[in-house]
Design a protein around this motif. Structure first.
Motif, PDB file in Angstrom:
ATOM      1  N   THR A 150      53.817  48.937  15.222  1.00  7.73           N
ATOM      2  CA  THR A 150      53.047  47.703  15.433  1.00  7.73           C
ATOM      3  C   THR A 150      53.671  46.852  16.530  1.00  7.73           C
ATOM      4  N   ALA A 151      54.989  46.717  16.503  1.00  7.76           N
ATOM      5  CA  ALA A 151      55.674  45.920  17.527  1.00  7.76           C
ATOM      6  C   ALA A 151      55.496  46.541  18.914  1.00  7.76           C
ATOM      7  N   THR A 152      55.548  47.860  19.001  1.00  2.06           N
ATOM      8  CA  THR A 152      55.355  48.542  20.288  1.00  2.06           C
ATOM      9  C   THR A 152      53.935  48.336  20.801  1.00  2.06           C
ATOM     10  N   THR A 153      52.964  48.427  19.922  1.00  2.00           N
ATOM     11  CA  THR A 153      51.565  48.215  20.318  1.00  2.00           C
ATOM     12  C   THR A 153      51.353  46.791  20.799  1.00  2.00           C
ATOM     13  N   VAL A 154      51.884  45.832  20.047  1.00  5.44           N
ATOM     14  CA  VAL A 154      51.741  44.419  20.434  1.00  5.44           C
ATOM     15  C   VAL A 154      52.439  44.159  21.764  1.00  5.44           C
ATOM     16  N   ALA A 155      53.603  44.718  21.960  1.00  2.00           N
ATOM     17  CA  ALA A 155      54.333  44.523  23.221  1.00  2.00           C
ATOM     18  C   ALA A 155      53.566  45.139  24.385  1.00  2.00           C
ATOM     19  N   GLY A 156      53.007  46.329  24.196  1.00  2.00           N
ATOM     20  CA  GLY A 156      52.231  46.968  25.258  1.00  2.00           C
ATOM     21  C   GLY A 156      50.997  46.158  25.627  1.00  2.00           C
ATOM     22  N   LEU A 157      50.281  45.679  24.620  1.00  2.00           N
ATOM     23  CA  LEU A 157      49.098  44.859  24.887  1.00  2.00           C
ATOM     24  C   LEU A 157      49.470  43.543  25.564  1.00  2.00           C
ATOM     25  N   THR A 158      50.580  42.959  25.148  1.00  2.00           N
ATOM     26  CA  THR A 158      51.032  41.714  25.774  1.00  2.00           C
ATOM     27  C   THR A 158      51.366  41.935  27.238  1.00  2.00           C
ATOM     28  N   LEU A 159      52.043  43.027  27.550  1.00  2.00           N
ATOM     29  CA  LEU A 159      52.351  43.337  28.947  1.00  2.00           C
ATOM     30  C   LEU A 159      51.076  43.585  29.747  1.00  2.00           C
ATOM     31  N   LEU A 160      50.135  44.301  29.160  1.00  2.00           N
ATOM     32  CA  LEU A 160      48.877  44.583  29.845  1.00  2.00           C
ATOM     33  C   LEU A 160      48.130  43.294  30.177  1.00  2.00           C
ATOM     34  N   VAL A 161      48.016  42.413  29.211  1.00  2.00           N
ATOM     35  CA  VAL A 161      47.337  41.130  29.436  1.00  2.00           C
ATOM     36  C   VAL A 161      48.130  40.281  30.426  1.00  2.00           C
ATOM     37  N   GLY A 162      49.445  40.303  30.304  1.00  2.00           N
ATOM     38  CA  GLY A 162      50.285  39.517  31.217  1.00  2.00           C
ATOM     39  C   GLY A 162      50.150  39.964  32.659  1.00  2.00           C
ATOM     40  N   PHE A 163      50.176  41.273  32.886  1.00  2.00           N
ATOM     41  CA  PHE A 163      50.025  41.781  34.251  1.00  2.00           C
ATOM     42  C   PHE A 163      48.618  41.510  34.787  1.00  2.00           C
ATOM     43  N   GLY A 164      47.625  41.591  33.933  1.00  2.00           N
ATOM     44  CA  GLY A 164      46.259  41.257  34.346  1.00  2.00           C
ATOM     45  C   GLY A 164      46.144  39.801  34.748  1.00  2.00           C
ATOM     46  N   ALA A 165      46.739  38.925  33.949  1.00  2.00           N
ATOM     47  CA  ALA A 165      46.704  37.495  34.275  1.00  2.00           C
ATOM     48  C   ALA A 165      47.494  37.208  35.544  1.00  2.00           C
ATOM     49  N   LEU A 166      48.600  37.879  35.719  1.00  2.00           N
ATOM     50  CA  LEU A 166      49.401  37.694  36.931  1.00  2.00           C
ATOM     51  C   LEU A 166      48.612  38.103  38.169  1.00  2.00           C
ATOM     52  N   GLY A 167      47.852  39.194  38.061  1.00  2.00           N
ATOM     53  CA  GLY A 167      47.018  39.625  39.187  1.00  2.00           C
ATOM     54  C   GLY A 167      45.948  38.612  39.529  1.00  2.00           C
ATOM     55  N   VAL A 168      45.352  37.988  38.522  1.00  2.00           N
ATOM     56  CA  VAL A 168      44.313  36.985  38.764  1.00  2.00           C
ATOM     57  C   VAL A 168      44.913  35.721  39.367  1.00  2.00           C
ATOM     58  N   VAL A 169      46.081  35.326  38.885  1.00  4.13           N
ATOM     59  CA  VAL A 169      46.710  34.095  39.367  1.00  4.13           C
ATOM     60  C   VAL A 169      47.199  34.241  40.800  1.00  4.13           C
ATOM     61  N   THR A 170      47.770  35.395  41.142  1.00  4.78           N
ATOM     62  CA  THR A 170      48.342  35.560  42.480  1.00  4.78           C
ATOM     63  C   THR A 170      47.319  35.944  43.529  1.00  4.78           C
ATOM     64  N   GLU A 171      46.151  36.407  43.114  1.00  4.86           N
ATOM     65  CA  GLU A 171      45.119  36.801  44.079  1.00  4.86           C
ATOM     66  C   GLU A 171      44.466  35.555  44.660  1.00  4.86           C
ATOM     67  N   PRO A 172      44.432  35.426  46.004  1.00  4.12           N
ATOM     68  CA  PRO A 172      43.808  34.238  46.586  1.00  4.12           C
ATOM     69  C   PRO A 172      42.310  34.229  46.328  1.00  4.12           C
ATOM     70  N   ALA A 173      41.791  33.046  46.128  1.00  2.00           N
ATOM     71  CA  ALA A 173      40.355  32.902  45.889  1.00  2.00           C
ATOM     72  C   ALA A 173      39.598  33.222  47.172  1.00  2.00           C
ATOM     73  N   PRO A 174      38.480  33.938  47.080  1.00  3.76           N
ATOM     74  CA  PRO A 174      37.707  34.210  48.286  1.00  3.76           C
ATOM     75  C   PRO A 174      37.150  32.923  48.868  1.00  3.76           C
ATOM     76  N   ALA A 175      37.143  32.855  50.176  1.00  6.89           N
ATOM     77  CA  ALA A 175      36.649  31.655  50.849  1.00  6.89           C
ATOM     78  C   ALA A 175      35.458  32.017  51.715  1.00  6.89           C
ATOM     79  N   THR A 176      34.486  31.170  51.730  1.00  8.22           N
ATOM     80  CA  THR A 176      33.363  31.386  52.624  1.00  8.22           C
ATOM     81  C   THR A 176      33.834  31.074  54.035  1.00  8.22           C
ATOM     82  N   PRO A 177      33.200  31.614  55.054  1.00  4.57           N
ATOM     83  CA  PRO A 177      33.636  31.333  56.423  1.00  4.57           C
ATOM     84  C   PRO A 177      33.692  29.848  56.737  1.00  4.57           C
TER      85      PRO A 177
END
Length: 123
Positions: free
Chosen positions: A20-47
């Protein structure tokens, strides 16, 4: 029965807890890396936002000359272009000069391509 069952029950609980702890840790890392990708990705800008000229004279120039930030269909050939010079001035130029800016032959930034002013209606 209690002596033999106690170590087995404890082992089952330990294995289940680790799994259970391994599953929770894996899911936490997955969500964390996903959130990190969204936060660090610059927002698209119109010209218009990218060059900081979304209103005023540029809008008037774009409307008067039927311009587009994204271009037209392949069968439509623009006659004018709006470019931004290295000095920061915005100019309405020929399409050929706009193409030279776009291709890097002339310094500046292509802002939009235009069809030119609408021809007056025939009477």
């Amino acid at each position: 029965m209690s002596d033999a069952a106690a170590p087995t029950a404890w082992l089952r609980v330990a294995v289940h807890s680790v799994r259970t702890a391994t599953t929770v840790a894996g899911l936490t890392l997955l969500v964390g890396f996903g959130a990190l990708g969204v936060v660090t990705e610059p927002a698209p800008a119109t010209p218009a936002e990218r060059i900081g000229m979304s209103s005023g004279p540029l809008d008037d120039m774009m409307q008067a000359n039927r311009c587009s930030f994204t271009g037209f269909d392949r069968d439509v050939i623009p006659s004018k272009a709006i470019v931004r010079t290295p000095e920061g001035d915005t100019e309405l130029v020929s399409f050929d000069r706009g193409w030279d800016v776009f291709s890097g032959k002339i310094a500046g930034e292509l802002v939009a391509v235009c069809l030119g002013p609408e021809a007056p209606a025939a009477r």
